[in-house]
Design a protein around this motif. Structure first.
Motif, short mmCIF file in Angstrom:
data_model
loop_
_atom_site.label_atom_id
_atom_site.label_comp_id
_atom_site.label_asym_id
_atom_site.label_seq_id
_atom_site.Cartn_x
_atom_site.Cartn_y
_atom_site.Cartn_z
N PHE A 162 18.48 43.20 -4.67
CA PHE A 162 19.01 41.86 -4.95
C PHE A 162 17.99 41.04 -5.73
CE2 PHE A 162 19.54 37.37 -3.80
CZ PHE A 162 20.86 37.16 -4.20
N PHE A 163 16.72 41.14 -5.36
CA PHE A 163 15.65 40.41 -6.04
C PHE A 163 15.56 40.84 -7.50
CE2 PHE A 163 11.16 40.55 -7.41
CZ PHE A 163 10.84 39.21 -7.34
N MET A 164 15.53 42.14 -7.75
CA MET A 164 15.39 42.64 -9.11
C MET A 164 16.59 42.29 -9.97
SD MET A 164 13.52 46.37 -8.70
CE MET A 164 14.67 47.05 -7.50
N VAL A 165 17.79 42.53 -9.44
CA VAL A 165 19.00 42.30 -10.21
C VAL A 165 19.21 40.80 -10.47
CG1 VAL A 165 21.52 42.51 -10.19
CG2 VAL A 165 20.11 44.43 -9.45
N SER A 166 18.89 39.96 -9.49
CA SER A 166 19.08 38.52 -9.67
C SER A 166 18.18 37.98 -10.77
CB SER A 166 18.78 37.79 -8.35
OG SER A 166 19.66 38.18 -7.34
N ILE A 167 16.89 38.33 -10.71
CA ILE A 167 15.96 37.86 -11.75
C ILE A 167 16.38 38.38 -13.12
CG2 ILE A 167 13.60 38.09 -12.63
CD1 ILE A 167 12.59 37.93 -9.80
N ALA A 212 15.51 44.95 -20.47
CA ALA A 212 16.70 45.72 -20.83
C ALA A 212 17.94 44.85 -20.88
CB ALA A 212 16.89 46.86 -19.83
N ALA A 213 17.99 43.82 -20.02
CA ALA A 213 19.19 42.99 -19.92
C ALA A 213 19.36 42.05 -21.11
CB ALA A 213 19.13 42.17 -18.63
N ILE A 214 18.26 41.58 -21.68
CA ILE A 214 18.35 40.58 -22.75
C ILE A 214 19.15 41.09 -23.96
CG2 ILE A 214 17.02 39.28 -24.45
CD1 ILE A 214 14.84 38.95 -22.29
N THR A 269 6.31 47.92 -8.24
CA THR A 269 6.75 46.94 -7.25
C THR A 269 8.11 46.40 -7.67
OG1 THR A 269 5.71 45.11 -8.45
CG2 THR A 269 4.36 46.25 -6.78
N PRO A 270 8.83 45.73 -6.76
CA PRO A 270 10.10 45.11 -7.17
C PRO A 270 9.94 44.12 -8.32
CG PRO A 270 9.97 45.23 -4.78
CD PRO A 270 8.64 45.67 -5.30
N LEU A 271 8.81 43.39 -8.37
CA LEU A 271 8.59 42.47 -9.48
C LEU A 271 8.44 43.24 -10.80
CD1 LEU A 271 8.16 39.65 -10.56
CD2 LEU A 271 5.73 39.82 -9.95
N GLY A 272 7.73 44.37 -10.74
CA GLY A 272 7.61 45.20 -11.93
C GLY A 272 8.97 45.73 -12.37
N GLY A 273 9.78 46.12 -11.40
CA GLY A 273 11.14 46.57 -11.72
C GLY A 273 11.97 45.46 -12.31
N ALA A 274 11.80 44.23 -11.80
CA ALA A 274 12.55 43.08 -12.31
C ALA A 274 12.19 42.79 -13.76
CB ALA A 274 12.29 41.86 -11.44
N ILE A 275 10.92 42.94 -14.11
CA ILE A 275 10.49 42.70 -15.49
C ILE A 275 11.13 43.73 -16.42
CG2 ILE A 275 8.51 42.73 -17.06
CD1 ILE A 275 6.83 41.64 -14.74
N ALA A 276 11.10 45.00 -16.02
CA ALA A 276 11.71 46.05 -16.83
C ALA A 276 13.21 45.83 -16.99
CB ALA A 276 11.44 47.42 -16.21
N LEU A 277 13.88 45.47 -15.91
CA LEU A 277 15.32 45.21 -15.96
C LEU A 277 15.63 44.01 -16.85
CD1 LEU A 277 16.31 45.76 -12.21
CD2 LEU A 277 16.98 47.18 -14.14
N THR A 291 19.29 39.30 -14.17
CA THR A 291 20.55 38.70 -14.61
C THR A 291 20.30 37.31 -15.20
OG1 THR A 291 21.85 39.90 -12.95
CG2 THR A 291 22.84 37.93 -13.91
N VAL A 292 19.52 36.50 -14.50
CA VAL A 292 19.22 35.14 -14.99
C VAL A 292 18.49 35.21 -16.33
CG1 VAL A 292 17.93 33.02 -14.53
CG2 VAL A 292 19.22 34.12 -12.68
N VAL A 293 17.44 36.02 -16.38
CA VAL A 293 16.65 36.14 -17.61
C VAL A 293 17.52 36.71 -18.74
CG1 VAL A 293 14.69 37.30 -18.71
CG2 VAL A 293 14.46 36.36 -16.41
N GLY A 294 18.29 37.74 -18.43
CA GLY A 294 19.13 38.37 -19.44
C GLY A 294 20.18 37.43 -19.99
N VAL A 295 20.82 36.65 -19.11
CA VAL A 295 21.87 35.73 -19.55
C VAL A 295 21.28 34.59 -20.38
CG1 VAL A 295 23.57 34.03 -18.77
CG2 VAL A 295 23.49 36.29 -17.71
N VAL A 296 20.17 34.01 -19.91
CA VAL A 296 19.57 32.88 -20.62
C VAL A 296 19.07 33.28 -22.01
CG1 VAL A 296 17.66 31.23 -20.64
CG2 VAL A 296 18.96 31.61 -18.53
N PHE A 297 18.20 34.28 -22.06
CA PHE A 297 17.61 34.67 -23.33
C PHE A 297 18.59 35.48 -24.18
CE2 PHE A 297 13.89 33.73 -20.74
CZ PHE A 297 13.14 32.96 -21.63
N GLY A 298 19.47 36.23 -23.53
CA GLY A 298 20.49 36.96 -24.28
C GLY A 298 21.46 36.01 -24.97
N THR A 299 21.79 34.90 -24.30
CA THR A 299 22.67 33.90 -24.91
C THR A 299 22.01 33.25 -26.12
OG1 THR A 299 23.74 33.44 -22.78
CG2 THR A 299 23.96 31.77 -24.50
#
Length: 221
Positions: free
Chosen positions: A22-27, A104-106, A93-101, A29-37
């Motif tokens: 949840f932590f990785m996907v939430s971060i 990819a999301a952007i 770590t989950p934070l490292g995974g969140a950065i990678a995700l 998603t927010v980063v991907g939607v904001v910067f992707g937009t």
């Protein structure tokens, strides 16, 4: 298959694995939607004939977006490990995974959002421009409201894709349900754990899709 052992593993580890996912996907998603937009707006404005066409900017931004999107996530994850290590020290770590995700999301969401914008009727945009409205107002009051249902479905698709990507993050031991599936289901031959995680992922995806469809229908004009 030892169901008692499976239940013990799930009780001891599933909660933390879900929290990490949840932590990785939430971060991401927010980063991907904001910067992707933001990238999508740049791509849309620089290629639409009614705004400020700029082939050079559009080609450069489009190339960067496509270059990242063309890489399978597992390869991108491995490539990003040195960068993540430089940023936070420990990439596993989950934070490292969140950065990678997030990285990819952007570009993934950028193309989805761009398609949502291009689906808006050009006649509506022409009418908004004819009123003398500035570009920012046209985007906020004309384009975004019309593109919103497709935009929301794009967010849902992004979340579901990131959920699948987060399972791959487990291959490097960064936590989440993918890490749990590999550590216990694969390495320790606990088939019950694998089955439970697969069922859980199916339920999560169905729930996310159902909620997203409800919201998209509610905002459809």
């Amino acid at each position: 298959m030892n169901w008692q052992s499976t239940l013990e593993i799930l009780q001891d580890n599933l909660g933390k694995a879900l929290a990490d996912t949840f932590f990785m996907v939430s971060i991401a998603t927010v980063v991907g939607v904001v910067f992707g937009t933001l990238l999508a707006i740049a791509l849309f404005l620089t290629q639409h004939h009614l705004f400020s066409p700029n082939a050079a900017v559009n080609n450069v931004v489009g190339f960067i977006v496509n270059a990242i999107r063309s890489m399978p996530f597992l390869i991108l994850l491995v490539v990003l490990i040195p960068l993540i290590q430089l940023i936070i020290g420990d990439p596993y770590t989950p934070l490292g995974g969140a950065i990678a995700l997030s990285i990819a999301a952007i570009p993934f969401f950028a193309r989805i959002a761009e398609n949502s914008f291009t689906e808006v009727d050009s006649g509506l945009i022409e009418a908004a421009i004819a009123t003398g409205a500035p570009t920012r107002q046209i985007l906020c009051d004309a384009i975004f409201p019309q593109a919103l249902p497709s935009f929301i479905r794009g967010i849902v698709l992004t979340i579901i894709s990131l959920l699948g990507y987060s399972a791959m993050v487990g291959t490097i031991g960064a936590g989440g349900i993918g890490d749990m599936a590999i550590q216990f289901g694969y390495n320790r031959y606990e088939t019950g754990v694998l089955i439970a995680i697969v069922v859980l992922l199916v339920v999560l995806v169905q729930a996310i899709q159902w909620i997203g469809d409800l919201i998209a229908r509610a905002v459809t004009h």
